[in-house]
Scaffold this motif. Structure first.
Motif, PDB file in Angstrom:
ATOM      1  N   ALA A  64      40.226  56.829  36.171  1.00 44.80           N
ATOM      2  CA  ALA A  64      40.003  55.809  37.202  1.00 44.80           C
ATOM      3  C   ALA A  64      40.529  56.323  38.529  1.00 44.80           C
ATOM      4  O   ALA A  64      41.588  56.968  38.592  1.00 44.80           O
ATOM      5  CB  ALA A  64      40.702  54.498  36.824  1.00 44.80           C
ATOM      6  N   VAL A  65      39.787  56.050  39.613  1.00 47.62           N
ATOM      7  CA  VAL A  65      40.161  56.540  40.942  1.00 47.62           C
ATOM      8  C   VAL A  65      39.942  55.451  41.983  1.00 47.62           C
ATOM      9  O   VAL A  65      39.169  54.516  41.781  1.00 47.62           O
ATOM     10  CB  VAL A  65      39.338  57.793  41.342  1.00 47.62           C
ATOM     11  N   GLY A  66      40.626  55.611  43.106  1.00 46.48           N
ATOM     12  CA  GLY A  66      40.381  54.742  44.249  1.00 46.48           C
ATOM     13  C   GLY A  66      41.127  53.427  44.214  1.00 46.48           C
ATOM     14  O   GLY A  66      42.140  53.268  43.521  1.00 46.48           O
ATOM     15  N   ASP A  67      40.597  52.447  44.954  1.00 49.64           N
ATOM     16  CA  ASP A  67      41.271  51.169  45.144  1.00 49.64           C
ATOM     17  C   ASP A  67      41.428  50.361  43.867  1.00 49.64           C
ATOM     18  O   ASP A  67      42.273  49.469  43.797  1.00 49.64           O
ATOM     19  CB  ASP A  67      40.497  50.314  46.150  1.00 49.64           C
ATOM     20  N   CYS A  68      40.600  50.637  42.856  1.00 50.23           N
ATOM     21  CA  CYS A  68      40.659  49.858  41.620  1.00 50.23           C
ATOM     22  C   CYS A  68      41.781  50.312  40.703  1.00 50.23           C
ATOM     23  O   CYS A  68      42.053  49.654  39.696  1.00 50.23           O
ATOM     24  CB  CYS A  68      39.331  49.950  40.874  1.00 50.23           C
ATOM     25  N   ALA A  69      42.446  51.425  41.012  1.00 44.50           N
ATOM     26  CA  ALA A  69      43.379  52.060  40.094  1.00 44.50           C
ATOM     27  C   ALA A  69      44.802  52.056  40.620  1.00 44.50           C
ATOM     28  O   ALA A  69      45.037  52.151  41.829  1.00 44.50           O
ATOM     29  CB  ALA A  69      42.934  53.493  39.802  1.00 44.50           C
ATOM     30  N   ALA A  70      45.750  51.953  39.707  1.00 50.65           N
ATOM     31  CA  ALA A  70      47.168  52.085  40.024  1.00 50.65           C
ATOM     32  C   ALA A  70      47.572  53.516  39.687  1.00 50.65           C
ATOM     33  O   ALA A  70      47.930  53.822  38.545  1.00 50.65           O
ATOM     34  CB  ALA A  70      47.995  51.078  39.225  1.00 50.65           C
ATOM     35  N   VAL A  71      47.497  54.389  40.677  1.00 48.01           N
ATOM     36  CA  VAL A  71      47.721  55.828  40.480  1.00 48.01           C
ATOM     37  C   VAL A  71      49.133  56.189  40.941  1.00 48.01           C
ATOM     38  O   VAL A  71      49.506  55.892  42.083  1.00 48.01           O
ATOM     39  CB  VAL A  71      46.687  56.651  41.266  1.00 48.01           C
ATOM     40  N   PRO A  72      49.934  56.808  40.101  1.00 49.96           N
ATOM     41  CA  PRO A  72      51.273  57.227  40.535  1.00 49.96           C
ATOM     42  C   PRO A  72      51.209  58.167  41.731  1.00 49.96           C
ATOM     43  O   PRO A  72      50.379  59.083  41.767  1.00 49.96           O
ATOM     44  CB  PRO A  72      51.833  57.947  39.297  1.00 49.96           C
ATOM     45  N   ASP A  73      52.070  57.916  42.709  1.00 48.63           N
ATOM     46  CA  ASP A  73      52.141  58.767  43.897  1.00 48.63           C
ATOM     47  C   ASP A  73      53.335  59.695  43.746  1.00 48.63           C
ATOM     48  O   ASP A  73      54.463  59.363  44.110  1.00 48.63           O
ATOM     49  CB  ASP A  73      52.266  57.903  45.154  1.00 48.63           C
ATOM     50  N   LEU A  74      53.101  60.875  43.188  1.00 45.23           N
ATOM     51  CA  LEU A  74      54.185  61.817  42.920  1.00 45.23           C
ATOM     52  C   LEU A  74      54.861  62.287  44.204  1.00 45.23           C
ATOM     53  O   LEU A  74      56.051  62.589  44.211  1.00 45.23           O
ATOM     54  CB  LEU A  74      53.650  63.016  42.138  1.00 45.23           C
ATOM     55  N   ALA A  75      54.093  62.336  45.299  1.00 43.65           N
ATOM     56  CA  ALA A  75      54.667  62.801  46.562  1.00 43.65           C
ATOM     57  C   ALA A  75      55.616  61.782  47.160  1.00 43.65           C
ATOM     58  O   ALA A  75      56.522  62.138  47.916  1.00 43.65           O
ATOM     59  CB  ALA A  75      53.545  63.112  47.552  1.00 43.65           C
TER      60      ALA A  75
ATOM     61  N   TRP B 101      38.378  38.263  58.670  1.00 39.98           N
ATOM     62  CA  TRP B 101      39.509  38.427  57.752  1.00 39.98           C
ATOM     63  C   TRP B 101      39.546  39.866  57.240  1.00 39.98           C
ATOM     64  O   TRP B 101      38.654  40.323  56.531  1.00 39.98           O
ATOM     65  CB  TRP B 101      39.367  37.456  56.574  1.00 39.98           C
ATOM     66  N   THR B 102      40.585  40.594  57.611  1.00 41.98           N
ATOM     67  CA  THR B 102      40.749  41.979  57.151  1.00 41.98           C
ATOM     68  C   THR B 102      42.173  42.190  56.631  1.00 41.98           C
ATOM     69  O   THR B 102      42.733  43.272  56.765  1.00 41.98           O
ATOM     70  CB  THR B 102      40.464  42.974  58.291  1.00 41.98           C
ATOM     71  N   ALA B 103      42.740  41.136  56.036  1.00 42.49           N
ATOM     72  CA  ALA B 103      44.142  41.174  55.610  1.00 42.49           C
ATOM     73  C   ALA B 103      44.280  41.714  54.195  1.00 42.49           C
ATOM     74  O   ALA B 103      44.672  41.014  53.261  1.00 42.49           O
ATOM     75  CB  ALA B 103      44.757  39.781  55.719  1.00 42.49           C
ATOM     76  N   GLY B 104      43.925  42.967  54.023  1.00 50.69           N
ATOM     77  CA  GLY B 104      44.161  43.632  52.754  1.00 50.69           C
ATOM     78  C   GLY B 104      42.991  43.571  51.799  1.00 50.69           C
ATOM     79  O   GLY B 104      41.977  42.911  52.033  1.00 50.69           O
ATOM     80  N   VAL B 105      43.135  44.301  50.697  1.00 49.48           N
ATOM     81  CA  VAL B 105      42.096  44.373  49.673  1.00 49.48           C
ATOM     82  C   VAL B 105      42.706  44.076  48.311  1.00 49.48           C
ATOM     83  O   VAL B 105      43.915  44.179  48.114  1.00 49.48           O
ATOM     84  CB  VAL B 105      41.414  45.761  49.650  1.00 49.48           C
ATOM     85  N   ALA B 106      41.835  43.714  47.385  1.00 50.50           N
ATOM     86  CA  ALA B 106      42.220  43.491  45.992  1.00 50.50           C
ATOM     87  C   ALA B 106      41.310  44.337  45.113  1.00 50.50           C
ATOM     88  O   ALA B 106      40.161  44.596  45.473  1.00 50.50           O
ATOM     89  CB  ALA B 106      42.080  42.010  45.630  1.00 50.50           C
ATOM     90  N   PRO B 107      41.808  44.799  43.955  1.00 52.46           N
ATOM     91  CA  PRO B 107      40.945  45.608  43.081  1.00 52.46           C
ATOM     92  C   PRO B 107      39.724  44.828  42.636  1.00 52.46           C
ATOM     93  O   PRO B 107      39.740  43.594  42.560  1.00 52.46           O
ATOM     94  CB  PRO B 107      41.869  45.950  41.899  1.00 52.46           C
ATOM     95  N   SER B 108      38.653  45.536  42.340  1.00 53.41           N
ATOM     96  CA  SER B 108      37.410  44.899  41.940  1.00 53.41           C
ATOM     97  C   SER B 108      37.639  43.925  40.779  1.00 53.41           C
ATOM     98  O   SER B 108      38.318  44.255  39.798  1.00 53.41           O
ATOM     99  CB  SER B 108      36.401  45.958  41.510  1.00 53.41           C
ATOM    100  N   PRO B 109      37.075  42.713  40.869  1.00 55.54           N
ATOM    101  CA  PRO B 109      37.185  41.764  39.753  1.00 55.54           C
ATOM    102  C   PRO B 109      36.571  42.301  38.463  1.00 55.54           C
ATOM    103  O   PRO B 109      36.868  41.801  37.376  1.00 55.54           O
ATOM    104  CB  PRO B 109      36.407  40.531  40.257  1.00 55.54           C
ATOM    105  N   LEU B 110      35.725  43.320  38.585  1.00 59.91           N
ATOM    106  CA  LEU B 110      35.117  43.921  37.406  1.00 59.91           C
ATOM    107  C   LEU B 110      36.171  44.504  36.464  1.00 59.91           C
ATOM    108  O   LEU B 110      35.944  44.625  35.257  1.00 59.91           O
ATOM    109  CB  LEU B 110      34.132  44.999  37.850  1.00 59.91           C
ATOM    110  N   ASN B 111      37.341  44.865  37.002  1.00 62.52           N
ATOM    111  CA  ASN B 111      38.411  45.402  36.157  1.00 62.52           C
ATOM    112  C   ASN B 111      38.750  44.465  35.005  1.00 62.52           C
ATOM    113  O   ASN B 111      39.088  44.903  33.904  1.00 62.52           O
ATOM    114  CB  ASN B 111      39.676  45.633  36.993  1.00 62.52           C
TER     115      ASN B 111
END
Length: 440
Positions: free
Chosen positions: A302-313, A263-273
């Motif tokens: 916060a950085v990486g998969d755990c974060a909702a970072v605005p994509d200015l580009a 199973w490689t159908a996507g990722v979810a942010p760490s439950p630690l959040n």
């Protein structure tokens, strides 16, 4: 004399590791101390996991030991239980029972992500993930073990199930793992006179209408066509309905038995959040500003998969996708902004324009798009290896990986399954049972 501020980095996926490395370059002597906290004593370089699973690389060479890569930082290998940023405290698992507090002045939150599982019957019990080096080793053992099982059975039904391998998810992880492992299994079959390589059945299931959306329509079609020419059954617009026992049911109406399901159908942010007081979005990601700082929160990034970072580009309202390329570049900006906060400087916004994407599709095969130039076959495969070699955050690991690749040019892959390593205590326990005196 006041103590130097403590910067705590939670998590050493791509983001956390590169924040630590960049802080080493930016901080002045004595300006701050850096503490890295993770349950593991190493960082896994995930883009090379497929090659480690297929035997092209030694699995230990795709992990970077923290104490070797970050000798100047304090390394704490404990599980994080929760975070109370209002009190500037991370709570860690301890052997004494009650959580152990770790206080800080600045926080970089980077616990990464986990596999995004759907409520598919049988998936949790029989599926395999592909995010860690342990899962890569297990999958290698599983594939080789199924070849052994197929060679040993006289049942046509059991042989068919053993030789059927199903991968769900057509992103980079799924496609690269499938392509590399099919290559390995095809090579291994030459050592099994009882098996016909054509009896192997490799199936890629993807709910969308294309695979590898990151590389564009043309290369996506090229990749699907290449996989099909190699005998891989690529099913687009298809979902897994059930995986109970060894029975696979798809929503296109087909059913069959398969011993191996990945199973490689996507990722979810760490439950630690969800065990923090940081603001989260509807998907459980930490909300950040364009400066990587946590929204409405002082002294936290916060950085990486755990974060909702605005994509200015990408435009207003868009967020950065969970990829290693974004995590590494976010880390560099984050480190710069953390140091700016120590010096009362101005932060900079994160704006990333992708230089391209690369994917390995087995030995000497690949697909890549670099600065608008599309590459296929050997050039793309070479670009994939060159890029990821340059991104490995350790000269020691880069040399070891080059050595592995060089040796692979002259010697065949190892095709022995070491599944017994996953149950190292079994033989000892069995010997202890036999040594125990019989009851009177």
């Amino acid at each position: 004399m006041a103590c130097a501020p403590r910067i705590v980095i939670v998590g050493v996926w791509h983001g956390g590791m590169h924040v630590a490395l960049r802080l080493k370059r930016l901080l002045r002597p004595g300006e701050a101390t850096v503490t890295v906290v993770d349950a593991h004593a190493y960082m896994t370089y995930q883009p090379l996991l497929a090659e480690a699973a297929a035997g092209s690389l030694e699995p230990r060479h795709v992990v970077v030991p923290l104490r070797q890569a970050l000798p100047w930082a304090q390394i704490i290998t404990r599980q994080v239980l929760s975070l109370d940023h209002a009190q500037r405290t991370v709570y860690l698992r301890s052997t004494e029972g009650s959580p152990s507090p770790l206080r800080y002045d600045r926080l970089v939150w980077a616990p990464g992500s986990v596999s995004r599982l759907l409520p598919v019957p049988g998936l949790a019990e029989h599926g395999n993930g592909f995010k860690t080096v342990a899962e890569a080793i297990h999958l290698r053992n599983q594939v080789l073990g199924r070849l052994d099982a197929a060679a040993a059975t006289s049942s046509a039904e059991r042989r068919a199930a053993a030789l059927t391998f199903v991968f769900v998810g057509g992103g980079f992880a799924g496609v690269e793992a499938l392509a590399e492992l099919q290559d390995m299994a095809h090579d291994a079959c030459a050592r099994y006179p009882e098996l016909d390589p054509r009896a192997q059945r490799w199936i890629l299931v993807e709910a969308a209408d294309r695979i590898l959306p990151e590389v564009g329509q043309q290369l996506s079609r090229y990749t699907a066509d290449l996989l099909r020419r190699r005998g891989i059954d690529v099913r687009l617009g298809t979902r897994l309905l059930s995986a109970e026992g060894v029975r696979i049911r798809l929503d296109d109406g087909t059913e069959f038995d398969a011993d191996t399901l990945v199973w490689t159908a996507g990722v979810a942010p760490s439950p630690l959040n969800r065990r923090t007081d940081l603001p989260l979005d509807e998907r459980g990601r930490v909300r950040t500003t364009a400066f990587l700082s946590v929204v409405d929160t002082e002294d936290a990034w916060a950085v990486g998969d755990c974060a909702a970072v605005p994509d200015l580009a990408a435009g207003q309202g868009e967020l950065c996708p969970p990829s290693a390329q974004h995590a590494v570049r976010q880390a560099r900006v984050t480190a710069r902004n953390v140091v700016a906060s120590l010096r009362s400087g101005e932060p900079v916004a994160y704006r990333h324009a992708s230089v391209g994407t690369v994917a390995s599709l087995g030995l000497y095969q690949g697909a890549a798009e670099i600065r608008g130039v599309r590459l296929r076959g050997f050039p793309a495969w070479f670009a994939h290896r060159s890029y990821h070699l340059s991104q490995l955050p350790s000269a020691n690991r880069r040399l070891r990986v080059v050595a592995d690749w060089t040796l692979a040019l002259f010697f065949p892959r190892e095709i022995v399954s070491l599944a017994s390593l996953e149950h190292t205590h079994d033989d000892f326990a069995s010997a202890a049972d036999q040594a125990r005196p019989p009851e009177p």
